[in-house]
Structure formats: C-alpha cells, structure tokens
Design a protein around this motif. Structure first.
Motif, mmCIF file in Angstrom:
data_model
loop_
_atom_site.group_PDB
_atom_site.id
_atom_site.type_symbol
_atom_site.label_atom_id
_atom_site.label_comp_id
_atom_site.label_asym_id
_atom_site.label_seq_id
_atom_site.Cartn_x
_atom_site.Cartn_y
_atom_site.Cartn_z
ATOM 1 N N ARG A 192 0.872 -1.258 -0.105
ATOM 2 C CA ARG A 192 -0.073 -0.163 -0.128
ATOM 3 C C ARG A 192 0.928 1.263 -0.041
ATOM 4 N NH1 ARG A 192 -2.512 1.045 5.597
ATOM 5 N NH2 ARG A 192 -0.453 1.869 5.721
ATOM 6 N N ASP A 193 1.921 1.114 0.818
ATOM 7 C CA ASP A 193 2.872 2.499 1.061
ATOM 8 C C ASP A 193 3.709 2.495 -0.435
ATOM 9 O OD1 ASP A 193 1.740 2.802 3.562
ATOM 10 O OD2 ASP A 193 3.452 2.006 4.581
ATOM 11 N N LEU A 195 2.662 1.578 -3.387
ATOM 12 C CA LEU A 195 1.646 2.161 -4.441
ATOM 13 C C LEU A 195 1.376 3.767 -4.163
ATOM 14 C CD1 LEU A 195 -1.026 -0.635 -4.574
ATOM 15 C CD2 LEU A 195 0.597 -0.145 -6.400
ATOM 16 N N GLU A 196 1.471 4.273 -3.015
ATOM 17 C CA GLU A 196 1.318 5.685 -2.430
ATOM 18 C C GLU A 196 2.455 6.300 -3.177
ATOM 19 O OE1 GLU A 196 0.346 8.366 1.157
ATOM 20 O OE2 GLU A 196 0.138 6.211 1.495
ATOM 21 N N GLU A 283 -4.148 0.939 -4.769
ATOM 22 C CA GLU A 283 -3.873 1.548 -3.722
ATOM 23 C C GLU A 283 -5.318 1.783 -2.685
ATOM 24 O OE1 GLU A 283 -3.176 4.745 -0.606
ATOM 25 O OE2 GLU A 283 -4.540 4.719 -2.272
ATOM 26 N N HIS A 286 -6.267 -1.606 -0.911
ATOM 27 C CA HIS A 286 -5.368 -2.023 0.223
ATOM 28 C C HIS A 286 -6.003 -1.214 1.273
ATOM 29 C CE1 HIS A 286 -1.886 -4.368 -1.292
ATOM 30 N NE2 HIS A 286 -2.179 -3.703 -2.412
ATOM 31 N N ARG A 287 -6.527 -0.351 1.339
ATOM 32 C CA ARG A 287 -7.232 0.643 2.461
ATOM 33 C C ARG A 287 -8.515 -0.159 2.981
ATOM 34 N NH1 ARG A 287 -4.418 4.866 3.478
ATOM 35 N NH2 ARG A 287 -3.083 5.744 1.750
#
Length: 288
Positions: A192-193, A195-196, A283, A286-287
C-alpha cells in the motif's frame, strides 16, 4: 611491483567508445591520431579500450585534432575524463556494493534520462525503504540482515538523482501490473505504501509512470526487463540487464535495439492517465 592494469569502468568505456567514434568520423586511423598527438599507437588504443587514463587537457587536444567544434561535446567528454576514476558517495558502502552495482550507480549519477521497463518489480528509483528491504530479504539469500539494511539505504540514496539541483534525472518507468499485486505477509502495508509512493512520484515533472496491463498485447518487453540509460552530449546509451547472477551491460551500437523496443513497450502500456488511475485503484483496495 608490476603495474596493475587499469579497471575498465563503464565511464571509461563510454569515453573510449566516443573518442573512437569521433576518430572514425574524422577519417583518421589510430596511427594518424597518435601521430597528431605525438603519442605511441598503443597509448591511444588503450585509451579507446578503457585500459588507460586520459587527462582532461589531452581530451581537449584530441578533440581538436578530430576537428570537433561543438562546445557541448568538449564539455561532456572533458567532464567524463575528469570523473572517470572519481569515487562517489556509494564508496562508503563498498563492503556491500559490488563493482558492477557501483558502475551502475555512477551511470545514474551521470545520466540525463533513464527509461526502465520492469516486468516483476518496482524500479529501484521509485521503491520505498520497506519495499526494498522486503524484496531483497527474499532474493538475496546470502546477505546478512545488516547487509540488507545497508543495501536498502543505498537504494534510497540513489533516488537523490530525481531531485538533484539544476538538471534532475528524467525517469520514464514502465511497470507491469503484475508487480503491483505483490503481497508481503509479514508487513501487508508495504505494498500500500509503495503504491502511494508511485502516485506521489508521478507528480514530479521529471517522472513519468506507465503500467503494462495484465491483458496487454504482445510486445518486445516479454523477453525481460532492462534499463536504457542516456547521457548529455555525444556519449552512447548504455543498457542494464539484471539477473540473479548480477548485471550485464550492453553498450555502443548494441543499445540501439533497446531504444526501438522502448517505443513499442510504451505503446502497448496504458496511457499515463489510465496508469495512474490503475495504481490509485489498487492503492485504495489495500485500504479496505
């Protein structure tokens, strides 16, 4: 003690290849050029084959002998001669950075632009520290945890070329969508991080990111990833090919097919806008 032969670094090879190309363009043989410089022929041959150093002042005189008048060519080759044996920040990590890896970092440091096609991983210049550590832990089995940490630091330090003053590196990264679906069981937030970070990097004016979709048409990139490194001035492109055993460089005219392949790979990928939308979609997933 016998004289040790000079290490033919990538910088020296680029300089030697360019000088040879300019000599041939001037219609001069090795003998002609050596005579013009009042050198012995073996000296010039060793310079062209990256086996002997050449001083900046000698580069200047050699270019004059070849009839070069473009000031940009003088500047580019004089700087290359000056930096051919220069030690960079990465020498601090000499215990974990191989000579081939150090060569590549020096190429990034010199480069004007890099086009990178990565079918399985996020490009190093766009990796988070956590992603770098996780991927290296799984692939560099012979490395200690301390070495993994050091290599992750190196990968982060390399990214300074994207924000260097004056002329930051122009990066065009084409990433296969499969690389965006990587999972890390121990630290699930890693992807996730990552992709951010890609989304944030895409806002930089010198960074362009495209995604190759899972359902793409056939393209030259199916044969493997590579990085096409280009430089200011007349020095030729260099291509980096990586595998488990290390790095291989394709230099000079051999790099041309990769330049053609890049255009076809770009054409097969999603547009920049659609690519960023795909990254954002993953992304967001993932949240949830």
């Amino acid at each position: 003690m016998p004289h040790q032969p000079l290490e033919p670094t990538v910088r020296r090879r680029r300089l030697g290849q360019t000088l040879r190309k300019l000599r041939n363009g001037a219609g001069m043989t090795l003998e002609d050029a050596a005579a013009a410089m009042e050198w012995k022929v073996p000296k010039l041959s060793k310079i062209e084959n990256a086996r002997q150093q050449i001083r900046t002042a000698e580069v200047t005189e050699l270019l004059k002998a070849y009839g070069v008048t473009d000031p940009e060519v003088f500047t580019a080759l004089e700087n290359l001669a000056k930096d051919a044996g220069k030690k960079g920040w990465w020498q601090t990590y000499s215990g974990v950075v191989s000579s081939a890896y150090a060569d590549y970092i020096s190429l990034e440091d010199d480069a004007e632009r890099i086009c990178e096609w990565t079918p399985l991983v996020i490009p190093g210049l766009l990796q988070t520290a956590a992603y770098a550590r996780e991927t290296m832990t799984e692939t560099a089995e012979s490395r200690t945890p301390e070495e993994i940490m050091a290599l992750a630091e190196v990968r982060q330090a390399r990214q300074a070329v994207l924000t260097r003053p004056g002329k930051p590196l122009q990066l065009w990264a084409i990433i296969h969508e499969a690389a965006l679906h990587q999972r890390f069981e121990v630290r699930p937030a890693t992807m996730r991080d990552q992709l951010e970070k890609l989304l944030n990097a895409s806002e930089m004016p010198n960074v362009t990111i495209q995604i190759m979709p899972l359902d793409s048409t056939a393209h030259p990139g199916i044969f493997g990833g590579f990085g096409l490194v280009s430089f200011p001035g007349p020095t030729p492109d260099v291509v980096l090919l990586e595998n488990l055993s290390g790095a291989t460089y394709v230099e000079g005219d051999g790099a041309q097919p990769f330049a053609h392949a890049v255009e076809r790979i770009r054409a097969a990928a999603l547009s920049v806008e659609d690519s960023l939308a795909r990254i954002a979609q993953l992304e967001e997933g993932h949240r949830k």
